[in-house]
Design a protein around this motif. Structure first.
Motif, PDB file in Angstrom:
ATOM      1  N   CYS A 158     -18.418 -26.002  27.546  1.00  0.00           N
ATOM      2  CA  CYS A 158     -18.644 -24.633  26.732  1.00  0.00           C
ATOM      3  C   CYS A 158     -19.577 -24.729  25.730  1.00  0.00           C
ATOM      4  O   CYS A 158     -20.340 -23.622  25.455  1.00  0.00           O
ATOM      5  CB  CYS A 158     -17.295 -24.376  26.012  1.00  0.00           C
ATOM      6  N   VAL A 159     -19.803 -25.928  24.978  1.00  0.00           N
ATOM      7  CA  VAL A 159     -20.845 -26.050  23.924  1.00  0.00           C
ATOM      8  C   VAL A 159     -22.142 -25.862  24.826  1.00  0.00           C
ATOM      9  O   VAL A 159     -22.996 -25.166  23.963  1.00  0.00           O
ATOM     10  CB  VAL A 159     -20.664 -27.491  23.332  1.00  0.00           C
ATOM     11  N   HIS A 160     -22.280 -26.760  25.849  1.00  0.00           N
ATOM     12  CA  HIS A 160     -23.544 -26.618  26.598  1.00  0.00           C
ATOM     13  C   HIS A 160     -23.827 -25.220  27.045  1.00  0.00           C
ATOM     14  O   HIS A 160     -25.130 -24.768  26.985  1.00  0.00           O
ATOM     15  CB  HIS A 160     -23.472 -27.422  27.542  1.00  0.00           C
ATOM     16  N   CYS A 161     -22.798 -24.474  27.474  1.00  0.00           N
ATOM     17  CA  CYS A 161     -23.115 -23.075  27.900  1.00  0.00           C
ATOM     18  C   CYS A 161     -23.509 -21.991  26.676  1.00  0.00           C
ATOM     19  O   CYS A 161     -24.618 -21.391  26.811  1.00  0.00           O
ATOM     20  CB  CYS A 161     -21.750 -22.614  28.407  1.00  0.00           C
ATOM     21  N   VAL A 162     -23.275 -22.331  25.559  1.00  0.00           N
ATOM     22  CA  VAL A 162     -23.478 -21.542  24.354  1.00  0.00           C
ATOM     23  C   VAL A 162     -24.980 -22.003  24.145  1.00  0.00           C
ATOM     24  O   VAL A 162     -25.685 -20.960  23.774  1.00  0.00           O
ATOM     25  CB  VAL A 162     -22.519 -21.690  23.169  1.00  0.00           C
ATOM     26  N   ARG A 163     -25.110 -23.168  23.888  1.00  0.00           N
ATOM     27  CA  ARG A 163     -26.388 -23.674  23.350  1.00  0.00           C
ATOM     28  C   ARG A 163     -27.408 -23.280  24.387  1.00  0.00           C
ATOM     29  O   ARG A 163     -28.754 -22.831  24.211  1.00  0.00           O
ATOM     30  CB  ARG A 163     -26.454 -25.245  23.264  1.00  0.00           C
ATOM     31  N   ALA A 164     -27.165 -23.170  25.549  1.00  0.00           N
ATOM     32  CA  ALA A 164     -28.331 -22.899  26.630  1.00  0.00           C
ATOM     33  C   ALA A 164     -28.355 -21.381  26.724  1.00  0.00           C
ATOM     34  O   ALA A 164     -29.766 -20.699  26.592  1.00  0.00           O
ATOM     35  CB  ALA A 164     -27.739 -23.098  28.217  1.00  0.00           C
ATOM     36  N   THR A 165     -27.357 -20.617  26.363  1.00  0.00           N
ATOM     37  CA  THR A 165     -27.727 -19.010  26.264  1.00  0.00           C
ATOM     38  C   THR A 165     -28.316 -18.807  24.823  1.00  0.00           C
ATOM     39  O   THR A 165     -29.258 -17.982  24.877  1.00  0.00           O
ATOM     40  CB  THR A 165     -26.302 -18.343  26.145  1.00  0.00           C
TER      41      THR A 165
END
Length: 209
Positions: A158-165
């Motif tokens: 979830c953290v990687h998804c947020v940071r990528a977005t």
């Protein structure tokens, strides 16, 4: 465009501590070395990477990497995310345009998984993320230089998804049983060795029981 493959390797004698109730310290060290060798051997055979790189504090892991013509990178910190950022910076300096970060503890990994992940990455702003069964990140394919800071650990998917977005990247999640399964806990070990569809012999044959 072939990406680099970056494999982090914890010192063999420190790895897989959560398996202490089912495997001895020598067995865990041997298992960790075996998994790294298996991943390197598969990556070489897949022939879909511009370069292989192993980042580790363990001279034995770095020596094993060199046997497969992988670039051995001495980790300058004991923090996984810092080590991966170090590895990505090194890959970018040496001309890498993209990198697949892949841990070695994926005993069900297949060569087709590697081919499929690389084929999925077709855009310089795309990030491909493979979640683990417990919400972590089992693979991360991204452009270089890395567009965001890494957060490998609990709930990192979830953290990687947020940071990528937030970095303006398009996200593609890949959900496969072979990539989602990582060997981390006694329950994982029991599932692996009890799975009739998977032969654990290759993992077990070299362990010093």
């Amino acid at each position: 465009m072939k990406p680099w493959l970056i494999i982090p390797a914890k010192p063999f004698d420190e790895a897989k501590s959560r398996l202490a109730s089912v495997l001895s310290a020598p067995q865990r060290a041997t298992l960790s070395a075996h998994l790294l060798e298996r991943t390197l051997r598969m990556a070489v055979a897949a022939d879909c990477f511009a370069q292989l790189l192993v980042v580790s504090r363990d001279p034995a892991a770095l020596a094993l990497a060199a046997q497969f013509a992988a670039l051995p990178l001495l980790e300058t910190t004991a923090d996984l995310n810092a080590a991966l950022e170090q590895a990505c910076r090194q890959a970018a300096v040496l001309g890498g345009n993209a990198a697949l970060i892949l841990p070695a503890d994926l005993p069900r990994l297949r060569m087709t998984d590697l081919h499929d992940l690389v084929a999925t990455f077709d855009d310089s702003k795309r990030v491909v993320i493979v979640p683990s069964g417990d919400g972590g990140t089992n693979a991360l394919l991204l452009p270089l230089p890395a567009p965001f800071a890494f957060a490998f650990g609990p709930d990192s998917y979830c953290v990687h998804c947020v940071r990528a977005t937030d970095a303006g990247c398009a996200i593609q999640s890949v959900l496969t049983a072979t990539l989602r399964f990582d060997l981390d806990s006694p329950r994982d070990w029991d599932m692996l060795t009890a799975d009739a569809s998977f032969s654990a012999a290759a993992l077990l044959e070299n362990l010093p029981f």
